[in-house]
Design an enzyme around this catalytic site. Sequence first.
Site, mmCIF file in Angstrom:
data_model
loop_
_atom_site.group_PDB
_atom_site.id
_atom_site.type_symbol
_atom_site.label_atom_id
_atom_site.label_comp_id
_atom_site.label_asym_id
_atom_site.label_seq_id
_atom_site.Cartn_x
_atom_site.Cartn_y
_atom_site.Cartn_z
ATOM 1 N N LYS A 161 1.014 -1.228 -0.138
ATOM 2 C CA LYS A 161 -0.186 -0.276 0.002
ATOM 3 C C LYS A 161 0.854 1.111 -0.017
ATOM 4 O O LYS A 161 1.528 1.488 1.356
ATOM 5 C CB LYS A 161 -0.839 -0.269 1.734
ATOM 6 C CG LYS A 161 -1.972 -1.160 1.587
ATOM 7 C CD LYS A 161 -3.165 -0.565 0.320
ATOM 8 C CE LYS A 161 -4.744 -1.735 0.016
ATOM 9 N NZ LYS A 161 -5.357 -1.432 -0.495
ATOM 10 N N LYS A 260 -12.979 -8.103 -6.333
ATOM 11 C CA LYS A 260 -13.807 -8.472 -5.205
ATOM 12 C C LYS A 260 -15.402 -8.706 -4.984
ATOM 13 O O LYS A 260 -16.052 -7.885 -5.369
ATOM 14 C CB LYS A 260 -13.564 -7.835 -4.149
ATOM 15 C CG LYS A 260 -11.833 -7.025 -4.014
ATOM 16 C CD LYS A 260 -11.994 -6.121 -3.325
ATOM 17 C CE LYS A 260 -9.853 -5.413 -2.959
ATOM 18 N NZ LYS A 260 -10.528 -4.086 -2.386
HETATM 19 MG MG LIG Z 1 -6.476 -1.522 -4.476
#
Ligand SMILES: [Mg+2]
Length: 366
Positions: A161, A260
């Site tokens: 991240k 997702k």
């Molecule tokens: Mg992502």
Amino acid sequence: MNIRAVVLREIELSMKSPFVTHQGSLETRPLIIVEAHDAGGNIGYGEVTAFPAPFYTYETLTTAWYVLEQLLIPLLSTSSVHHPRDFAQLSEAVKGHPMAKAGLEGSLWDLYAKQRGVSLQSLIGGERTSVKAGAVLSLEDNLEGKLSVLKEEGYQRYKLKVEKGHERQMIETVQSLDPDLPIMIDANGQYEEKDIEGLYELDRYQMLMIEQPFAAGDFYLHQWLQKQMETPICLDESIMCFHDAVQAVQLDSCRVVNVKISRVGGLTAALNIHDYCQDHGVPVWCGGMVESGISKAHNLALASLPNFTIPGDLSSSERYFKRDLLTSGIKLEYGEIQVPQGPGIGVEVDDDYLHAITKKRYVANL
Ligand SMILES: [Mg+2]
């Protein structure tokens, strides 16, 4: 499907350590667990993985609870649902709110498979008996310490991240520790058009992919960047439904798709995206939402499909939480996780613990 009741539970899981991105920090993980009960005593479990605030997508746990209670659950009492796909179709009457839909649809898929005594994996045509796991490193993580632990556990892909302006430093730190580590970065849409020249230069790090450099709705800038870059672009927040995946692939706005279940509105849409991407030569992987073992079990069934060729954000139960919701956790062995083979999602939910940590409950008798 003979559904007698739907139960919503707001819970909160304690994190081992805060999960930090440039958008915010999670000290605990609140979630909504959805239960679908049938007349025979079977319970199907789903999960709403929205966050408390709209920093990832626009949905929140509060909007999802409202949409479930007022709009989605009532659809089950006014229409006949013979298969989870029927619910996916019915729920199109409600615009948006994919995570709320995915939570309820997930409970129906689990219930449907349990009623037939088959695993969710076999119901949807999954093939692999185990799937490769990938780790996510948050901004808070001590890279050196964390990496050596994760490598020992065998994770096969590492997602960083990143924070705009510090991405090179993070990539170089990791590559100096292990030049051969399969890494990617996730920008969560932080970049703008003026950053595009700087992004081209990231090609030199030869990463697996760059995830979601620009804002969610921007297929144009992603297409522009992908034309100039060798590193594949992967889209996450941009893909909120099946048609978004069609647009992204047709426009060449990405060459990898992060699927997702929650973000795309449920397993039906996720399966359709998998099939479409497979037909168009675009590999997919299964993303995660810092979620409980219930979602992880759903994800494992999905990730066992043939076009999930890249290790996903799939981790053991111990990775994030002090205690997960399952009686026996999801375990990582040699970088892989076994796909549960029991009926439905194939894992046993620790009902006593789930009930004990329920902060708010809603019961709809159908
Ligand atoms: Mg992502």
